[in-house]
Design a protein around this motif. Structure first.
Motif, PDB file in Angstrom:
ATOM      1  N   SER A 239      -4.519   7.760  12.681  1.00  0.00           N
ATOM      2  CA  SER A 239      -4.748   8.269  11.332  1.00  0.00           C
ATOM      3  C   SER A 239      -4.562   9.818  11.374  1.00  0.00           C
ATOM      4  N   PHE A 240      -4.505  10.233  10.015  1.00  0.00           N
ATOM      5  CA  PHE A 240      -4.318  11.424   9.687  1.00  0.00           C
ATOM      6  C   PHE A 240      -5.766  12.338   9.757  1.00  0.00           C
ATOM      7  N   THR A 241      -7.022  11.614  10.110  1.00  0.00           N
ATOM      8  CA  THR A 241      -8.056  12.032  10.114  1.00  0.00           C
ATOM      9  C   THR A 241      -8.159  13.420  11.008  1.00  0.00           C
ATOM     10  N   LYS A 242      -7.609  12.825  12.493  1.00  0.00           N
ATOM     11  CA  LYS A 242      -7.737  14.315  13.214  1.00  0.00           C
ATOM     12  C   LYS A 242      -6.844  15.378  13.088  1.00  0.00           C
ATOM     13  N   ALA A 243      -5.604  14.940  12.398  1.00  0.00           N
ATOM     14  CA  ALA A 243      -4.678  16.111  11.848  1.00  0.00           C
ATOM     15  C   ALA A 243      -4.872  16.862  10.887  1.00  0.00           C
ATOM     16  N   ILE A 244      -5.748  16.252  10.002  1.00  0.00           N
ATOM     17  CA  ILE A 244      -6.200  16.987   8.700  1.00  0.00           C
ATOM     18  C   ILE A 244      -7.668  17.162   8.515  1.00  0.00           C
ATOM     19  N   ALA A 245      -8.277  16.195   8.151  1.00  0.00           N
ATOM     20  CA  ALA A 245      -9.836  16.300   7.926  1.00  0.00           C
ATOM     21  C   ALA A 245     -10.373  14.941   7.951  1.00  0.00           C
ATOM     22  N   PRO A 246     -11.769  14.726   8.428  1.00  0.00           N
ATOM     23  CA  PRO A 246     -12.336  13.236   8.316  1.00  0.00           C
ATOM     24  C   PRO A 246     -12.533  12.574   7.140  1.00  0.00           C
ATOM     25  N   ALA A 247     -12.426  13.306   6.104  1.00  0.00           N
ATOM     26  CA  ALA A 247     -12.806  12.870   4.749  1.00  0.00           C
ATOM     27  C   ALA A 247     -11.374  12.491   4.082  1.00  0.00           C
ATOM     28  N   PHE A 248     -10.428  12.767   4.930  1.00  0.00           N
ATOM     29  CA  PHE A 248      -9.103  12.406   4.375  1.00  0.00           C
ATOM     30  C   PHE A 248      -8.699  10.969   5.183  1.00  0.00           C
ATOM     31  N   ARG A 249      -8.639  10.014   4.440  1.00  0.00           N
ATOM     32  CA  ARG A 249      -8.741   8.492   4.777  1.00  0.00           C
ATOM     33  C   ARG A 249      -7.439   7.963   4.864  1.00  0.00           C
ATOM     34  N   ILE A 250      -6.509   8.506   5.360  1.00  0.00           N
ATOM     35  CA  ILE A 250      -5.277   7.498   5.588  1.00  0.00           C
ATOM     36  C   ILE A 250      -4.824   7.322   7.061  1.00  0.00           C
ATOM     37  N   GLY A 251      -4.784   6.196   7.374  1.00  0.00           N
ATOM     38  CA  GLY A 251      -4.536   5.695   8.730  1.00  0.00           C
ATOM     39  C   GLY A 251      -3.469   4.957   8.693  1.00  0.00           C
ATOM     40  N   TYR A 252      -2.946   4.398  10.079  1.00  0.00           N
ATOM     41  CA  TYR A 252      -1.804   3.406  10.115  1.00  0.00           C
ATOM     42  C   TYR A 252      -2.074   2.495  11.207  1.00  0.00           C
ATOM     43  N   LEU A 253      -1.489   1.221  10.989  1.00  0.00           N
ATOM     44  CA  LEU A 253      -1.594   0.296  12.172  1.00  0.00           C
ATOM     45  C   LEU A 253      -0.078  -0.206  12.286  1.00  0.00           C
ATOM     46  N   VAL A 254       0.576  -0.160  13.482  1.00  0.00           N
ATOM     47  CA  VAL A 254       1.984  -0.496  13.711  1.00  0.00           C
ATOM     48  C   VAL A 254       1.933  -1.879  14.687  1.00  0.00           C
ATOM     49  N   GLY A 255       2.872  -2.768  14.391  1.00  0.00           N
ATOM     50  CA  GLY A 255       3.091  -3.906  15.047  1.00  0.00           C
ATOM     51  C   GLY A 255       3.955  -4.778  14.656  1.00  0.00           C
ATOM     52  N   PRO A 256       4.237  -6.139  15.106  1.00  0.00           N
ATOM     53  CA  PRO A 256       5.107  -7.108  14.896  1.00  0.00           C
ATOM     54  C   PRO A 256       5.108  -7.345  13.302  1.00  0.00           C
ATOM     55  N   GLU A 257       6.024  -7.676  12.697  1.00  0.00           N
ATOM     56  CA  GLU A 257       6.050  -7.881  11.458  1.00  0.00           C
ATOM     57  C   GLU A 257       5.215  -9.068  10.929  1.00  0.00           C
ATOM     58  N   ASN A 258       4.988 -10.256  11.741  1.00  0.00           N
ATOM     59  CA  ASN A 258       4.270 -11.169  11.419  1.00  0.00           C
ATOM     60  C   ASN A 258       2.802 -11.002  11.453  1.00  0.00           C
ATOM     61  N   VAL A 259       2.426 -10.059  12.249  1.00  0.00           N
ATOM     62  CA  VAL A 259       1.116  -9.453  12.612  1.00  0.00           C
ATOM     63  C   VAL A 259       0.716  -8.835  11.167  1.00  0.00           C
ATOM     64  N   ILE A 260       1.659  -7.760  10.988  1.00  0.00           N
ATOM     65  CA  ILE A 260       1.305  -6.726   9.846  1.00  0.00           C
ATOM     66  C   ILE A 260       1.095  -7.606   8.644  1.00  0.00           C
ATOM     67  N   GLN A 261       1.923  -8.628   8.360  1.00  0.00           N
ATOM     68  CA  GLN A 261       1.766  -9.412   7.146  1.00  0.00           C
ATOM     69  C   GLN A 261       0.341 -10.244   7.145  1.00  0.00           C
ATOM     70  N   ARG A 262       0.032 -10.640   8.214  1.00  0.00           N
ATOM     71  CA  ARG A 262      -1.258 -11.349   8.493  1.00  0.00           C
ATOM     72  C   ARG A 262      -2.518 -10.449   7.930  1.00  0.00           C
ATOM     73  N   LEU A 263      -2.293  -9.334   8.862  1.00  0.00           N
ATOM     74  CA  LEU A 263      -3.450  -8.418   8.431  1.00  0.00           C
ATOM     75  C   LEU A 263      -3.544  -7.914   6.844  1.00  0.00           C
ATOM     76  N   ALA A 264      -2.332  -7.705   6.390  1.00  0.00           N
ATOM     77  CA  ALA A 264      -2.279  -7.199   5.025  1.00  0.00           C
ATOM     78  C   ALA A 264      -2.919  -8.271   4.027  1.00  0.00           C
ATOM     79  N   THR A 265      -2.709  -9.702   4.366  1.00  0.00           N
ATOM     80  CA  THR A 265      -3.200 -10.516   3.515  1.00  0.00           C
ATOM     81  C   THR A 265      -4.678 -10.558   3.650  1.00  0.00           C
ATOM     82  N   LEU A 266      -5.404 -10.386   4.676  1.00  0.00           N
ATOM     83  CA  LEU A 266      -6.804 -10.101   4.913  1.00  0.00           C
ATOM     84  C   LEU A 266      -7.100  -8.683   4.140  1.00  0.00           C
ATOM     85  N   ARG A 267      -6.593  -7.649   4.263  1.00  0.00           N
ATOM     86  CA  ARG A 267      -6.784  -6.302   3.862  1.00  0.00           C
ATOM     87  C   ARG A 267      -6.941  -6.732   2.211  1.00  0.00           C
TER      88      ARG A 267
END
Length: 402
Positions: A239-267
């Protein structure tokens, strides 16, 4: 019927049963002290707020408002995901596309999505001992069995993992290889390769929590496990929490396309999407190199603070605290002498307007009960001088009282 005059008198306790969730019990830390040795937070005073504010205002005004202010992709802003592809290739050696990235509101959200979507009750999860309470809570919430393996001066002991894999199925291994939480040590190169080999051999997920990759002071940091993963077993989160500030809620998850799509449907049913305006503003700052410039500036400041803090601790506390200078990150792992009552020290410091991390973010072996993560990055040089001098006086008083 007479109406109750006591406001909220019927809202304290539900009229129905709710199950206890002891694994979710964790104190909320929100201190207001002027001085602090926290869990390892960035200094928000260094954040590029003017640039971020300008970029955000641009997102509010520019382009088609129906599109800008409407619903978007649950995976996150395509602009930000494309910029992250370039950023990760340049800084981490990751060869990915935008379809390999899910934007989250931080690492903890990534952990929750993975735990909910990819774990089943009874699955075996391996984590390091010492480790992070936040990750442990997510795994227990998913109904998983948490297995702890030792951490030494070179990270998790992978040989212990191999023995476990031989006798029971492992679904996932959670690691913080760049700077182990909470001890700050890096996972040694040979252990990294062994871990990836075991993931392939025994078919388990490696959740790589890379919470502070950008801050390494000694040498060029080892690249993430995800960069050497050719079999699709690693999920890389940060995330950018450590790079900028804890209140700044931008993170990222990197993985295989089918996993990312599965997680996106849950999100989509948890948090329909992130904040497109903020995500596009960050994309603009990445495209212009402003985030990269900020990281370099912060790195220099935190490097100076680390060096000074270590010198101050040695001078003011001498033999009352033992630590190894961390190669990177925003905190050091300190072990206090048995003559020091850490709880009393924290109370006495708080009375002098100094907050000391209470360790609630970490779970530790009994042998490490005298140890704490002490964050130095969020304090200026002058603040660190006051903190160390005060702690020196307090610990001397404790020893003299004994």
């Amino acid at each position: 019927m007479a109406r109750s005059t006591q406001k909220g008198s019927n809202l304290k306790t539900a009229g129905y049963n709710i199950d206890n969730a002891d694994h979710l019990a964790r104190k909320l830390i929100k201190h207001t002290s002027q001085y602090h040795l926290d869990d390892g937070y960035p200094d928000g005073r260094l954040a590029p707020l003017t640039d971020l504010s300008r970029a955000y205002r641009t997102q509010l005004r520019a382009g088609n408002q129906y599109v800008r202010l409407g619903y978007g992709d649950p995976k996150g802003s395509i602009w930000l995901r494309e910029e992250l592809c370039t950023y990760f290739a340049e800084t981490r050696g990751l060869n990915i596309t935008s379809e390999n990235i899910l934007i989250t509101r931080g690492t903890i959200m990534g952990l929750y999505l993975v735990s909910t979507a990819l774990l089943k009750p009874g699955d075996n999860i391996v984590i390091g001992d010492l480790g992070w309470t936040g990750a442990n809570m997510n795994f227990l919430q998913a109904g998983a069995n948490v297995i702890k393996i030792p951490v030494d001066g070179h990270g998790i002991i992978v040989d212990e993992l191999r023995e476990i894999c031989r006798v029971k199925p492992i679904r996932m291994v959670y690691v913080t290889p760049h700077h182990n939480y909470p001890t700050t040590v890096a996972l040694r190169a040979d252990r990294r390769m062994q871990l990836l080999q075991l993931a392939k051999e025994f078919d388990f997920i490696v959740f790589e929590d890379d919470y502070d990759y950008d801050f390494h002071y000694q040498n060029k940091p080892l690249q993430p496990l995800a960069g050497a993963d050719v079999t699709g077993h690693v999920l890389y989160c940060g995330s950018f929490t450590k790079a900028i500030a804890p209140a700044f809620r931008i993170g990222y998850l990197v993985g295989p396309e089918n996993v990312i799509q599965r997680l996106a449907t849950l999100r989509r049913i948890v948090d329909r999407q992130g904040d497109n305006l903020v995500e596009n503003a960050v994309a603009e700052l990445l495209q212009l190199g402003i985030i990269q410039k900020h990281v370099r500036k912060s790195l220099r400041a935190y490097h100076e603070r680390r060096d000074l803090f270590c010198e101050l601790l040695k001078y003011h506390l001498q033999d009352k605290v033992d630590f190894k200078m961390p190669e990177g990150g925003m905190a050091l792992w300190a072990t206090f002498d048995q003559s020091i009552n850490i709880y009393d020290l924290q109370k006495q410091a708080l009375a002098r307007d100094i907050y000391i991390n209470d360790g609630s973010g970490q779970f530790t072996r009994q042998s490490a009960e005298q140890s704490l993560r002490l964050g130095f990055a969020s304090s200026t040089v002058t603040e660190l001088e006051y903190i160390a001098e005060t702690l020196g006086k307090l610990t001397s008083c404790q020893v003299s009282l004994k």
